[in-house]
Design an enzyme around this catalytic site. Structure first.
Site, PDB file in Angstrom:
ATOM      1  N   ILE A  78      43.149  55.708  44.323  1.00  0.00           N
ATOM      2  CA  ILE A  78      44.370  55.946  45.118  1.00  0.00           C
ATOM      3  C   ILE A  78      44.170  57.160  46.018  1.00  0.00           C
ATOM      4  CG2 ILE A  78      46.858  56.427  44.986  1.00  0.00           C
ATOM      5  CD1 ILE A  78      45.988  53.638  43.947  1.00  0.00           C
ATOM      6  N   THR A 136      39.880  71.889  34.288  1.00  0.00           N
ATOM      7  CA  THR A 136      39.463  71.839  35.693  1.00  0.00           C
ATOM      8  C   THR A 136      38.301  72.802  35.935  1.00  0.00           C
ATOM      9  OG1 THR A 136      41.648  71.199  36.460  1.00  0.00           O
ATOM     10  CG2 THR A 136      40.239  72.300  38.065  1.00  0.00           C
ATOM     11  N   GLY A 167      42.833  32.347  35.677  1.00  0.00           N
ATOM     12  CA  GLY A 167      42.197  32.637  34.397  1.00  0.00           C
ATOM     13  C   GLY A 167      41.036  31.698  34.133  1.00  0.00           C
ATOM     14  N   CYS A 219      45.234  29.533  41.486  1.00  0.00           N
ATOM     15  CA  CYS A 219      43.934  29.129  40.962  1.00  0.00           C
ATOM     16  C   CYS A 219      44.090  28.361  39.642  1.00  0.00           C
ATOM     17  CB  CYS A 219      42.982  30.319  40.876  1.00  0.00           C
ATOM     18  SG  CYS A 219      41.274  29.766  41.060  1.00  0.00           S
ATOM     19  N   HIS A 230      43.065  32.386  46.231  1.00  0.00           N
ATOM     20  CA  HIS A 230      43.782  33.583  45.770  1.00  0.00           C
ATOM     21  C   HIS A 230      44.427  34.311  46.949  1.00  0.00           C
ATOM     22  CE1 HIS A 230      42.133  33.888  41.598  1.00  0.00           C
ATOM     23  NE2 HIS A 230      41.170  33.140  42.125  1.00  0.00           N
ATOM     24  N   GLU A 254      46.649  36.500  46.867  1.00  0.00           N
ATOM     25  CA  GLU A 254      47.010  37.884  46.528  1.00  0.00           C
ATOM     26  C   GLU A 254      46.003  38.903  47.060  1.00  0.00           C
ATOM     27  OE1 GLU A 254      45.931  35.590  44.458  1.00  0.00           O
ATOM     28  OE2 GLU A 254      44.716  36.378  42.807  1.00  0.00           O
TER      29      GLU A 254
HETATM   30  N1  GLN Z   1      38.816  28.627  35.583  1.00  0.00           N
HETATM   31  C1  GLN Z   1      39.188  27.960  36.799  1.00  0.00           C
HETATM   32  C2  GLN Z   1      37.961  27.557  37.629  1.00  0.00           C
HETATM   33  O1  GLN Z   1      36.908  28.110  37.446  1.00  0.00           O
HETATM   34  C3  GLN Z   1      40.135  28.812  37.613  1.00  0.00           C
HETATM   35  C4  GLN Z   1      39.552  30.112  38.054  1.00  0.00           C
HETATM   36  C5  GLN Z   1      40.589  31.127  38.476  1.00  0.00           C
HETATM   37  O2  GLN Z   1      41.738  31.037  38.089  1.00  0.00           O
HETATM   38  N2  GLN Z   1      40.168  32.129  39.230  1.00  0.00           N
HETATM   39  O3  GLN Z   1      38.062  26.702  38.451  1.00  0.00           O
END
Ligand code: GLN
Length: 533
Positions: free
Chosen positions: A20, A192, A356, A383, A509, A511
């Site tokens: 940051i 420090t 995930g 994803c 993604h 984000e």
């Molecule tokens: N596990 C899933 C894939 O490999 C989704 C990957 C993720 O959510 N980044 O396609």
């Protein structure tokens, strides 16, 4: 003007927020019209962050050029609205790999290859690499870890050498911690002092000290730090806890951090002035929001909130631009089942189903998605979240009760999500997913196209599995439509339920590309829909 190099190091403890501080310095210099980039040098042996556990390290951030990096690169991009690339993230593993490759090629023939000079030369080469492109006035380098760690020694030795070689074009900003001892009622500067001594032992005299603190640091304490650490009084800056990381640049500017840095680098600060208009507008909006929007993030890494850093920041940006105060609720997907799903989700204005890997805790995602689909709650699948939307729809609407992804059940008869053709021959894990930015063409009139306001976009990916196009017609006949496709490969990028208020999943993604000054259109549209619930 020569490119100037600013090295940000940390002392006393990790997690003080070096990322940051580096981002804030970058923002302040950028707001004076300078061209700035930020890079991170991390002292672990992994070649990149792709193989690290999100529970330990937080999320893996992905650059447009498909490099899996430390989450701090996300801060750099969100603060500066710049793109970072592969050279912006370097690990000890990458350094050693290239030195060992050179050794095998015979580049050092006859020589004993050593940490000094071979490893340090490779580190220095990479520290200077972006600066040598001529594209930047300032290159800020954040050194991971804490001064005194065995792992970071070669990096700090390289900083020492560069300070010597570059002279006035190079400074060190050192971030430390000043704890408050409640029993004594005192702020303590000893840690420090020790941390600065450690740097001095390594031959580095910090030019600027930033003291992270929970209480205001009085003048006499700053004077003491200044005297004991050989750092001028005006270059001892405090960084007191603030409610939002986005307030840090403004707090740093108020104490003159940018002017101190410019002077140390031989630049007259009077030549430029800091223009933070857009930034301050964002802060003002953020601080004046009253009405709340409650968003749930359903995922399995909720114990460490850094695991979903880019998602939570993108939701925050979008909420601020919609005039709402974001209230995030992290919900462990392993704790959701069809019995309790109502009680877990009923108060929420919108639900994000997170990315995930692997089978564990996915059934809760299906239960959550069935509930939000049937109750018309705005839902955003990202994803793996998008893949779960597809699987849930196949099970409960198309009637394929065993539908799955072959990642989660190899033997499913209805593999609505399947391994990508290009992934079938892949045998190693590191850096081998479909990574980085790919084009996506949107269907005119879709929710996605109206959110983006255009029909050609480019978004970042990190996955091995994809929507199985054999099932596409059946999905579309029954109400789940494909509204984003990769034009080259025909891969499904976005699915939607047009009859639903806001039910959209992205294989990519979004984000990763939301920034303070450019909030992501899909997140903005999602929050706008959530506000209506
Ligand atoms: N596990 C899933 C894939 O490999 C989704 C990957 C993720 O959510 N980044 O396609």
């Amino acid at each position: 003007m020569n490119t100037k190099y600013i090295f940000v190091t940390g002392g006393v403890t990790s997690s003080l927020g070096k990322g940051i501080i580096a981002s804030s310095i970058g923002k302040l210099l950028q707001s004076r019209g300078y061209r700035v980039t930020i890079q991170k040098f991390d002292p672990y042996i992994n070649i990149d962050s792709g193989t690290l556990n999100p529970y330990e390290h937080g999320e893996c951030y992905v650059t447009v050029d498909g490099h899996e990096t430390d989450l701090d690169l996300g801060h750099y991009e969100r603060f500066l609205s710049i793109e970072t690339h592969k050279p912006n993230c370097v690990t000890t593993g990458r350094i050693y790999q290239s030195v060992i490759d050179k050794e095998r090629r015979g580049d050092y023939l006859g020589k004993t290859v050593q940490i000094i000079p071979h490893i340090t030369d490779e580190i220095k080469r990479r520290m200077l690499f972006l600066g040598e492109s001529g594209e930047y006035d300032f290159v800020i380098t954040e050194i991971g870890g804490v001064a005194g760690d065995i792992e970071s020694l070669p990096f700090l030795e390289s900083v020492r050498q560069l300070k010597w070689e570059l002279g006035a074009d190079c400074i060190n900003v050192h971030l430390t911690y000043v704890p408050y001892l409640a029993a004594a009622g005192e702020l303590k500067t000893k840690p420090t002092q020790h941390s600065v001594k450690k740097l001095q032992e390594l031959g580095i005299q910090p030019d600027v000290l930033i003291l992270r603190t929970e209480h205001d640091i009085p003048d006499d304490v700053r004077a003491k730090v200044s005297l004991f650490c050989n750092v001028k009084r005006e270059a001892v800056i405090q960084s007191r806890d603030v409610p939002s990381i986005y307030m840090v640049p403004v707090r740093m500017h108020a104490q003159g951090l940018d002017t101190v840095i410019l002077r140390k680098l031989g630049i007259d600060p009077e030549q430029t002035s800091c223009n933070l208009t857009i930034w301050n507008r964002f802060l003002n909006m953020m601080q004046s929001t009253v009405q709340e929007v409650h968003i749930g993030i359903v995922g399995k890494y909720v114990e460490l909130q850094d695991a979903y850093k880019s998602i939570s920041e993108a939701l925050l940006h979008a909420s601020v631009y919609n005039g709402r105060k974001l209230k995030l609720h992290y919900i462990h997907s392993g704790s959701i089942d069809s019995e309790n799903v109502e009680s877990k989700l009923c108060g929420l204005n919108g639900v994000v189903v997170a990315p995930g890997f692997g089978q564990r805790a996915t059934e809760g995602k299906f239960a959550a998605l069935k509930y939000t689909r049937e109750h018309n709650i705005p839902t955003f699948g990202i994803c793996l979240g998008m893949q779960c939307m597809v699987i849930e729809f196949a099970r409960n609407v198309l009637g394929y009760t065993d539908a799955n992804s072959t990642e989660l059940d190899e033997h499913t008869l209805h593999n609505v999500i399947d391994i990508m053709e290009s992934q079938k021959s892949v045998t190693t894990k590191g850096g081998t997913m479909r990574l980085g930015a790919y084009r996506c063409s949107l269907v005119q009139g879709s929710l996605a196209a109206s959110a983006y306001g255009k029909v050609e976009v480019c978004e970042r990916h990190r996955h091995r599995y994809e929507f199985n196009n054999d099932y596409r017609e059946n999905f579309e006949k029954n109400g789940m439509v494909v509204t984003g496709l990769n034009p080259e490969l025909g891969l499904v990028e976005i699915v939607e339920l047009p009859l639903h208020k806001w039910y959209l999943g992205t294989q990519f993604h979004p984000e990763y590309s939301s920034t303070v000054e450019n909030p992501h259109p899909l997140f903005k549209s999602f929050i706008a829909a959530a506000m209506k619930k």
